[in-house]
Structures are given as C-alpha cells and as structure tokens.
Write a protein that holds these residues in place. Structure first.
Motif, PDB file in Angstrom:
ATOM      1  N   LEU A 176       0.837  -1.189   0.000  1.00  0.00           N
ATOM      2  CA  LEU A 176       0.000   0.000   0.000  1.00  0.00           C
ATOM      3  C   LEU A 176       0.878   1.247   0.000  1.00  0.00           C
ATOM      4  N   ALA A 177       0.259   2.401  -0.133  1.00  0.00           N
ATOM      5  CA  ALA A 177       1.004   3.656  -0.120  1.00  0.00           C
ATOM      6  C   ALA A 177       1.835   3.766   1.148  1.00  0.00           C
ATOM      7  N   ALA A 178       3.041   4.294   1.014  1.00  0.00           N
ATOM      8  CA  ALA A 178       3.941   4.364   2.165  1.00  0.00           C
ATOM      9  C   ALA A 178       3.486   5.400   3.186  1.00  0.00           C
ATOM     10  N   ALA A 179       2.941   6.508   2.713  1.00  0.00           N
ATOM     11  CA  ALA A 179       2.558   7.599   3.612  1.00  0.00           C
ATOM     12  C   ALA A 179       1.162   7.370   4.180  1.00  0.00           C
ATOM     13  N   ALA A 180       1.039   7.575   5.495  1.00  0.00           N
ATOM     14  CA  ALA A 180      -0.268   7.406   6.148  1.00  0.00           C
ATOM     15  C   ALA A 180      -1.311   8.347   5.553  1.00  0.00           C
ATOM     16  N   SER A 181      -0.893   9.533   5.156  1.00  0.00           N
ATOM     17  CA  SER A 181      -1.841  10.497   4.584  1.00  0.00           C
ATOM     18  C   SER A 181      -2.399  10.010   3.254  1.00  0.00           C
ATOM     19  N   GLU A 182      -1.588   9.294   2.490  1.00  0.00           N
ATOM     20  CA  GLU A 182      -2.057   8.768   1.214  1.00  0.00           C
ATOM     21  C   GLU A 182      -3.011   7.598   1.425  1.00  0.00           C
ATOM     22  N   ARG A 183      -2.694   6.713   2.375  1.00  0.00           N
ATOM     23  CA  ARG A 183      -3.607   5.605   2.672  1.00  0.00           C
ATOM     24  C   ARG A 183      -4.946   6.154   3.159  1.00  0.00           C
ATOM     25  N   LEU A 184      -4.883   7.201   3.990  1.00  0.00           N
ATOM     26  CA  LEU A 184      -6.106   7.814   4.504  1.00  0.00           C
ATOM     27  C   LEU A 184      -6.934   8.392   3.361  1.00  0.00           C
ATOM     28  N   TYR A 185      -6.287   9.023   2.413  1.00  0.00           N
ATOM     29  CA  TYR A 185      -7.005   9.621   1.289  1.00  0.00           C
ATOM     30  C   TYR A 185      -7.883   8.587   0.603  1.00  0.00           C
ATOM     31  N   TRP A 186      -7.333   7.426   0.253  1.00  0.00           N
ATOM     32  CA  TRP A 186      -8.092   6.423  -0.489  1.00  0.00           C
ATOM     33  C   TRP A 186      -9.192   5.814   0.368  1.00  0.00           C
ATOM     34  N   ARG A 187      -8.907   5.576   1.645  1.00  0.00           N
ATOM     35  CA  ARG A 187      -9.928   4.988   2.511  1.00  0.00           C
ATOM     36  C   ARG A 187     -11.091   5.954   2.720  1.00  0.00           C
ATOM     37  N   VAL A 188     -10.772   7.215   2.900  1.00  0.00           N
ATOM     38  CA  VAL A 188     -11.827   8.220   3.075  1.00  0.00           C
ATOM     39  C   VAL A 188     -12.605   8.392   1.769  1.00  0.00           C
ATOM     40  N   ARG A 189     -11.904   8.445   0.651  1.00  0.00           N
ATOM     41  CA  ARG A 189     -12.583   8.630  -0.630  1.00  0.00           C
ATOM     42  C   ARG A 189     -13.593   7.519  -0.871  1.00  0.00           C
ATOM     43  N   ASP A 190     -13.212   6.292  -0.600  1.00  0.00           N
ATOM     44  CA  ASP A 190     -14.152   5.206  -0.859  1.00  0.00           C
ATOM     45  C   ASP A 190     -15.320   5.239   0.123  1.00  0.00           C
ATOM     46  N   ALA A 191     -15.034   5.512   1.388  1.00  0.00           N
ATOM     47  CA  ALA A 191     -16.115   5.581   2.375  1.00  0.00           C
ATOM     48  C   ALA A 191     -17.117   6.671   2.012  1.00  0.00           C
ATOM     49  N   LEU A 192     -16.629   7.819   1.582  1.00  0.00           N
ATOM     50  CA  LEU A 192     -17.530   8.901   1.214  1.00  0.00           C
ATOM     51  C   LEU A 192     -18.306   8.563  -0.064  1.00  0.00           C
ATOM     52  N   ALA A 193     -17.702   7.806  -0.966  1.00  0.00           N
ATOM     53  CA  ALA A 193     -18.425   7.373  -2.164  1.00  0.00           C
ATOM     54  C   ALA A 193     -19.613   6.497  -1.783  1.00  0.00           C
ATOM     55  N   LEU A 194     -19.436   5.646  -0.777  1.00  0.00           N
ATOM     56  CA  LEU A 194     -20.534   4.771  -0.336  1.00  0.00           C
ATOM     57  C   LEU A 194     -21.664   5.570   0.304  1.00  0.00           C
ATOM     58  N   SER A 195     -21.352   6.788   0.764  1.00  0.00           N
ATOM     59  CA  SER A 195     -22.397   7.606   1.386  1.00  0.00           C
ATOM     60  C   SER A 195     -23.507   7.929   0.387  1.00  0.00           C
ATOM     61  N   GLU A 196     -23.173   7.942  -0.885  1.00  0.00           N
ATOM     62  CA  GLU A 196     -24.149   8.271  -1.918  1.00  0.00           C
ATOM     63  C   GLU A 196     -24.981   7.062  -2.335  1.00  0.00           C
ATOM     64  N   GLU A 197     -24.580   5.874  -1.878  1.00  0.00           N
ATOM     65  CA  GLU A 197     -25.198   4.639  -2.387  1.00  0.00           C
ATOM     66  C   GLU A 197     -25.698   3.715  -1.286  1.00  0.00           C
ATOM     67  N   VAL A 198     -25.897   4.226  -0.079  1.00  0.00           N
ATOM     68  CA  VAL A 198     -26.244   3.363   1.051  1.00  0.00           C
ATOM     69  C   VAL A 198     -27.485   2.526   0.753  1.00  0.00           C
ATOM     70  N   ARG A 199     -28.530   3.139   0.246  1.00  0.00           N
ATOM     71  CA  ARG A 199     -29.770   2.398   0.002  1.00  0.00           C
ATOM     72  C   ARG A 199     -29.595   1.381  -1.124  1.00  0.00           C
ATOM     73  N   ARG A 200     -28.892   1.775  -2.158  1.00  0.00           N
ATOM     74  CA  ARG A 200     -28.682   0.859  -3.290  1.00  0.00           C
ATOM     75  C   ARG A 200     -27.813  -0.329  -2.896  1.00  0.00           C
ATOM     76  N   VAL A 201     -26.795  -0.074  -2.082  1.00  0.00           N
ATOM     77  CA  VAL A 201     -25.868  -1.128  -1.685  1.00  0.00           C
ATOM     78  C   VAL A 201     -26.479  -2.054  -0.645  1.00  0.00           C
ATOM     79  N   SER A 202     -27.245  -1.509   0.292  1.00  0.00           N
ATOM     80  CA  SER A 202     -27.763  -2.323   1.398  1.00  0.00           C
ATOM     81  C   SER A 202     -28.923  -3.220   0.978  1.00  0.00           C
ATOM     82  N   ARG A 203     -29.634  -2.865  -0.088  1.00  0.00           N
ATOM     83  CA  ARG A 203     -30.790  -3.675  -0.490  1.00  0.00           C
ATOM     84  C   ARG A 203     -30.428  -5.126  -0.805  1.00  0.00           C
ATOM     85  N   PRO A 204     -29.419  -5.394  -1.671  1.00  0.00           N
ATOM     86  CA  PRO A 204     -29.090  -6.801  -1.936  1.00  0.00           C
ATOM     87  C   PRO A 204     -28.557  -7.533  -0.703  1.00  0.00           C
ATOM     88  N   TRP A 205     -27.959  -6.822   0.246  1.00  0.00           N
ATOM     89  CA  TRP A 205     -27.526  -7.478   1.475  1.00  0.00           C
ATOM     90  C   TRP A 205     -28.730  -7.987   2.258  1.00  0.00           C
TER      91      TRP A 205
END
Length: 317
Positions: A259-288
């Motif tokens: 993974l990225a060596a810098a903690a700030s870079e790892r944080l960027y990708w983890r936050v970006r994906d988590a925030l992307a899921l914020s837009e799709e909670v209902r769509r993603v949770s339905r098949p679960w």
C-alpha cells in the motif's frame, strides 16, 4: 428446475444469440434469476447437452443501457485477461456490448461453483482469504493496460448521514478536496468486496471456507492498489462493523500486498471510498438484506458508515 417467471425469462433475441454460442445439440432448458445484481440482471442458464446431461452458464444483461457498452467491454477484457492466471474469474463465452444481436447489451460467461457469504460467522477466517485473493488480482500484469479508474464522488456530492459526527465528516470531505496522491498503478477489480466473491463452505465448518470465484468485473481498471483495498475495507466495515475496515488493510499487507507508504495517502483512499458509499447506502444495502442480512437496514448501514468515517479521522497518524 425451469423457471418461467418474468425475472428469469430470457428475451427472444437474446435467447437466440445465446443459442448461437452453444455447442451443436445443446439448448437452454432452464433459467433462474440470480440475486444480488445492482447494475444488471443476472441469470443462470441451464444448458442441456447432447449426452443428456446439463451444464450452467451465466447471462448478464444491462436493461439500463447507460454506460453498458463500456462496462461490458471492461468485463470481457478482464475475463480474458484473467484466463490462465490462477485468478478464479468466469470464462468469457460471448459478449454483445452494443446490443447488436439481442434486446439489451449482454455478456455470457461460465458459471462458477460457490456462493456469497455475508454472515458474521467465520469472518475471521475469510478475511485473510479475501486479502490473499486481492493480492493475486493485483499481481496480474496485462499486456495492454486497462483504462484508468474513475472516481465520481466529489466534496460536493457526499451525503452526510443524519445525526453523523459533523466535525469528522467535514474533515473527511476536506481530505478528498486534495488532489489524488501519485502512485504506482495496478490491475484493479474495482468492486472487490464480499458480495462479489464466491465461497465453498463445508457444512458446519464456516472456518473451512475457500474461495471458488470472483465475479462482476465490469468496472475493472488501472489505478492504485489502495483503491481496491479501501473499497473492500468499507464494505467489510458496513457488513460486519467498523473495526473490520482497518483489519482488512492489515491482512492485505500481511498477504504481501503493498500500500502507499505515507499514512496520509492511505487515509485519502480509505476516506474517498467511504464517502463514495455515502451516496449509495440504500442501493448497496438492499441486496444485502435480500441475501438474508435483514439487520442491515439503510439506517443501520448509515450508522456504521458514520462510525467508520469517524474512526478513520480519529486514527493516529
């Protein structure tokens, strides 16, 4: 078993197209709608063979044709690329990305044994398997590089859950205002998460699970390994609790992934994906929920997402 309900029915032109790609003497004798598809209809086709036996194929059909051609080209390319690599992807049989031969853009592929497993039981044993599988996917070296990943979420499109930690979310949104960190690219699945991984689980032995397949390659692309890891981490956090997000990232590195060596870079990708899921909670949770996780209401998933984002922003470093 032959199913005649509307969800399982294969439309006439598409049925004819499928039939042209069967061996001599073979025919479709049964269809079954498969659960879990969000962007496309999925069907298992039972094919009667000349010797009186059967085999199964899977048909993916995009009724919503927006972006379908691009997604099917990506999937067909990924399935072809994975052939012979040891990555357990379906085999490509045929693809009709522009609906030249059927009612809608479609892809026909081999059927893989196994099932998705979304239960908490046995998770401790499955996480390392998921991590090792993703490392193997990232080790694939395409002759022709796939198209670069696309990240559509922006600071302005994030959907902050009701009652969320406002300060944590504001800080997270500020993270993705920054340019994406540079880094080495890898072949990405781009939707690697438990809903797209098939397992064989021995009866009464959830810890003895093994992976039999990885499906849904329609977003395959090129980008940083951190992006795939972040996506699976977010899904695990929502399915099983916020602590499982960081645990998957650790398991990926323990399996030999980089993974990225810098903690700030790892944080960027983890936050970006988590925030992307914020837009799709209902769509993603339905098949679960349809798969049996009735506890994962949209509200429950929002609360887990809030806890996960808060944990990411509170983590040391």
């Amino acid at each position: 078993m032959t199913h005649h309900d509307e969800a399982a029915a294969v439309r006439p032109l598409t049925r004819a197209w499928v039939s042209r790609h069967l061996a001599a003497g073979e025919r479709i004798v049964g269809t079954e709608a498969l659960p879990g598809g969000i962007t496309a209809e999925m069907r298992r086709l039972t094919i009667g063979t000349r010797d009186g036996g059967t085999r199964d194929l899977v048909l993916r059909t995009f009724v919503d044709t927006e972006h379908a051609e691009d997604r099917l080209h990506r999937e067909a390319g990924a399935l072809t690329l994975c052939t012979g690599t040891g990555v357990p992807a379906p085999g490509l049989v045929a693809v009709d990305p522009a609906a030249s031969h059927g009612e809608y853009p479609s892809l026909l592929m081999t059927h893989l044994a196994g099932r998705t497993v979304l239960d908490d039981e046995g998770l401790e044993a499955r996480v390392p398997l998921l991590a090792r599988q993703l490392v193997a996917i990232h080790a694939v070296r395409p002759v022709e590089r796939p198209r670069d990943y696309v990240a559509l979420t922006t600071a302005d499109t994030v959907v902050v859950p009701q009652g969320a930690d406002a300060a944590a979310w504001a800080a997270a949104i500020d993270v993705i205002r920054r340019p994406a960190p540079p880094g080495a690219g890898r072949f990405l699945h781009r939707d690697f998460q438990p809903g797209n991984v098939l397992f064989e689980v021995p009866p009464g032995d959830p810890a003895g699970a093994r992976i039999t397949g990885v499906v849904d390659w329609a977003a395959a692309s090129w980008g940083p390994a951190d992006l795939d890891v972040a996506h699976c981490s977010t899904n695990l956090a929502l399915l099983h609790g916020p602590a499982w997000g960081p645990r998957f990232a650790e398991a990926y590195e323990e399996a030999g992934g980089a993974l990225a060596a810098a903690a700030s870079e790892r944080l960027y990708w983890r936050v970006r994906d988590a925030l992307a899921l914020s837009e799709e909670v209902r769509r993603v949770s339905r098949p679960w929920r349809e798969a049996g996780r009735t506890d994962l209401t949209a509200r429950a998933v929002e609360e887990r997402l809030d806890a996960y984002v808060t944990a990411l922003m509170d983590a040391p470093g």
